[in-house]
Design a protein around this motif. Sequence first.
Motif, mmCIF file in Angstrom:
data_model
loop_
_atom_site.group_PDB
_atom_site.id
_atom_site.type_symbol
_atom_site.label_atom_id
_atom_site.label_comp_id
_atom_site.label_asym_id
_atom_site.label_seq_id
_atom_site.Cartn_x
_atom_site.Cartn_y
_atom_site.Cartn_z
ATOM 1 N N SER A 86 0.807 -1.219 0.000
ATOM 2 C CA SER A 86 0.000 0.000 0.000
ATOM 3 C C SER A 86 0.841 1.270 0.000
ATOM 4 N N ASN A 87 2.100 1.207 0.456
ATOM 5 C CA ASN A 87 2.905 2.429 0.545
ATOM 6 C C ASN A 87 4.182 2.334 -0.282
ATOM 7 N N ALA A 88 4.108 1.630 -1.428
ATOM 8 C CA ALA A 88 5.319 1.402 -2.228
ATOM 9 C C ALA A 88 5.888 2.706 -2.777
ATOM 10 N N GLY A 89 5.069 3.503 -3.414
ATOM 11 C CA GLY A 89 5.514 4.796 -3.904
ATOM 12 C C GLY A 89 6.687 4.717 -4.868
ATOM 13 N N GLY A 90 6.744 3.655 -5.700
ATOM 14 C CA GLY A 90 7.827 3.530 -6.668
ATOM 15 C C GLY A 90 9.115 2.968 -6.107
ATOM 16 N N ARG A 91 9.162 2.639 -4.811
ATOM 17 C CA ARG A 91 10.405 2.167 -4.165
ATOM 18 C C ARG A 91 10.503 0.636 -4.231
ATOM 19 N N HIS A 92 10.166 0.038 -5.362
ATOM 20 C CA HIS A 92 10.020 -1.409 -5.459
ATOM 21 C C HIS A 92 11.303 -2.152 -5.101
ATOM 22 N N ARG A 93 12.413 -1.766 -5.718
ATOM 23 C CA ARG A 93 13.682 -2.468 -5.457
ATOM 24 C C ARG A 93 14.198 -2.182 -4.051
ATOM 25 N N GLU A 94 13.805 -1.076 -3.479
ATOM 26 C CA GLU A 94 14.251 -0.722 -2.137
ATOM 27 C C GLU A 94 13.532 -1.521 -1.065
ATOM 28 N N ILE A 95 12.236 -1.743 -1.251
ATOM 29 C CA ILE A 95 11.444 -2.343 -0.174
ATOM 30 C C ILE A 95 11.153 -3.827 -0.374
ATOM 31 N N GLN A 156 15.361 -21.354 -8.209
ATOM 32 C CA GLN A 156 15.499 -20.453 -7.076
ATOM 33 C C GLN A 156 14.412 -19.388 -7.142
ATOM 34 N N PRO A 157 13.966 -18.870 -5.990
ATOM 35 C CA PRO A 157 12.994 -17.779 -6.011
ATOM 36 C C PRO A 157 13.535 -16.581 -6.796
ATOM 37 N N LEU A 158 12.635 -15.838 -7.423
ATOM 38 C CA LEU A 158 13.006 -14.760 -8.333
ATOM 39 C C LEU A 158 13.745 -13.636 -7.605
ATOM 40 N N LYS A 159 14.868 -13.190 -8.195
ATOM 41 C CA LYS A 159 15.647 -12.071 -7.684
ATOM 42 C C LYS A 159 15.579 -10.918 -8.689
ATOM 43 N N TRP A 160 15.868 -9.716 -8.221
ATOM 44 C CA TRP A 160 15.887 -8.568 -9.111
ATOM 45 C C TRP A 160 16.898 -8.751 -10.236
ATOM 46 N N SER A 161 18.041 -9.368 -9.915
ATOM 47 C CA SER A 161 19.080 -9.561 -10.929
ATOM 48 C C SER A 161 18.690 -10.600 -11.973
ATOM 49 N N ASP A 162 17.616 -11.362 -11.723
ATOM 50 C CA ASP A 162 17.138 -12.337 -12.715
ATOM 51 C C ASP A 162 16.391 -11.654 -13.856
ATOM 52 N N LEU A 163 15.978 -10.389 -13.661
ATOM 53 C CA LEU A 163 15.181 -9.696 -14.668
ATOM 54 C C LEU A 163 16.069 -8.922 -15.639
#
Length: 437
Positions: A86-95, A156-163
């Motif tokens: 609910s409070n992501a505010g574009g901070r996806h990789r941060e949070i 393995q569960p998806l990581k940011w570096s997989d994208l």
Amino acid sequence: MRTPNTGMSRAAVIGVTTLGAMLAPLDAALAHGGMTYPATRTYACYLDGKAGGQGGDLQPTNPACIAAVAEGGKNPLWNWFGNLISNAGGRHREIIPDGKLCGPTALFDAYNMAHADWPTTTLQAGSTITIRYNAWAPHPGTWYQYVTRDGWDPSQPLKWSDLEPVPFDTVTNPPINGTGPEGPEYTWTAQLPAGKSGRHIIYSIWQRSDSAEAFYNCSDVVFDGGSQQPDIEAPTTPGTPVVSGVTGTTAQLTWSAARDNVGVTGYEVYRLVGSTSERVASPGGTTVLLTGLTPSTSYTYSVVARDAAGNRSSASAAVSFTTTATPPAGDCKVAYSEPNKWSGGFTGNVTITNTGTSAISGWKLLWDYTGGQTVTNGWSAKVSQLGTTVTAENEAWTSTIPPNGSVTFGFNANAPAAHHLPVPSEFILNGTLCATP
């Protein structure tokens, strides 16, 4: 004495279910949408659970979906559209930490699991598709679609570096111009990345522009890398519609399904008047209940099939009929109410009263939802939905309605918004229009 006790036990169970929905975590209560094509893990498992369930319950048969339910319960399936922060505010990789992309909150954590049997959608690399995203509660915003890199590790569960570092598709404020099995949908065309083959994940982020809320979807796909051509093959022509249950104001159309090289995603029903046509319904299945017709009037309809890429079939042969002079005076009355509502859904109650002089033995009640409502489960009747048409059939203990007697059943339903949705205006019992209060 067995029948009353059975009814009491069912009412108690449903009361607990309704209370559970009302006390669900805040994230679930604020749910607003999810990708239906390519299907997300939660939506695919929800469909799998519907196909395997009985009596309105969800009972997945896919091994990955079974494992997810064993770990996280069925709430994420009922709330397949509620994978949000609910409070992501574009901070996806941060949070969102690595390994939690597919289910960034505790409610959806089971959908982070690496499993070889997640349901998949087959796509052609480099082709243009129509992405479909359920508009449970519409909001403005921007959608970003990423795809996994070549050589990523699906064990393995998806990581940011997989994208891949940039999204292959970005769209802002797409139109709500589609209708799927679960209601209205945003649709837009996107070109898939070329050169992909085998198993991948399409990762979707929807960041609202009117709040900090953001939604996250993992769609498991298999790319056919052998073809770089877009899907330009239209579905086959649907069968000629068959009309039934004609009254002064309603009629039901049913037709045989079309076929497609990738898959039919829905139909469009057109009313024909001279050389013009008007689309009147967009059901996900092969039947629709027409309502609001005029007595003693001739109507002509045809049906068109569509696929995910936006290709449309030729129109079916037309069917014509004339409504009756006046709605038949049925020996029945139906009272409909929605006593409980919450963000994204409601509880409905229906009472059928026999106003005739002979008992009704066995019954089937039909009505139509025009606001995107979709029934999820029912009690004291077998309640199902195909397209916009809802069908309720008696249970063994509710099959007989004596003269001046009544039966009552209930159901839970999802809705694009909690309030101001059109309620059914006409109910057809065993082919007869019933009076309403």
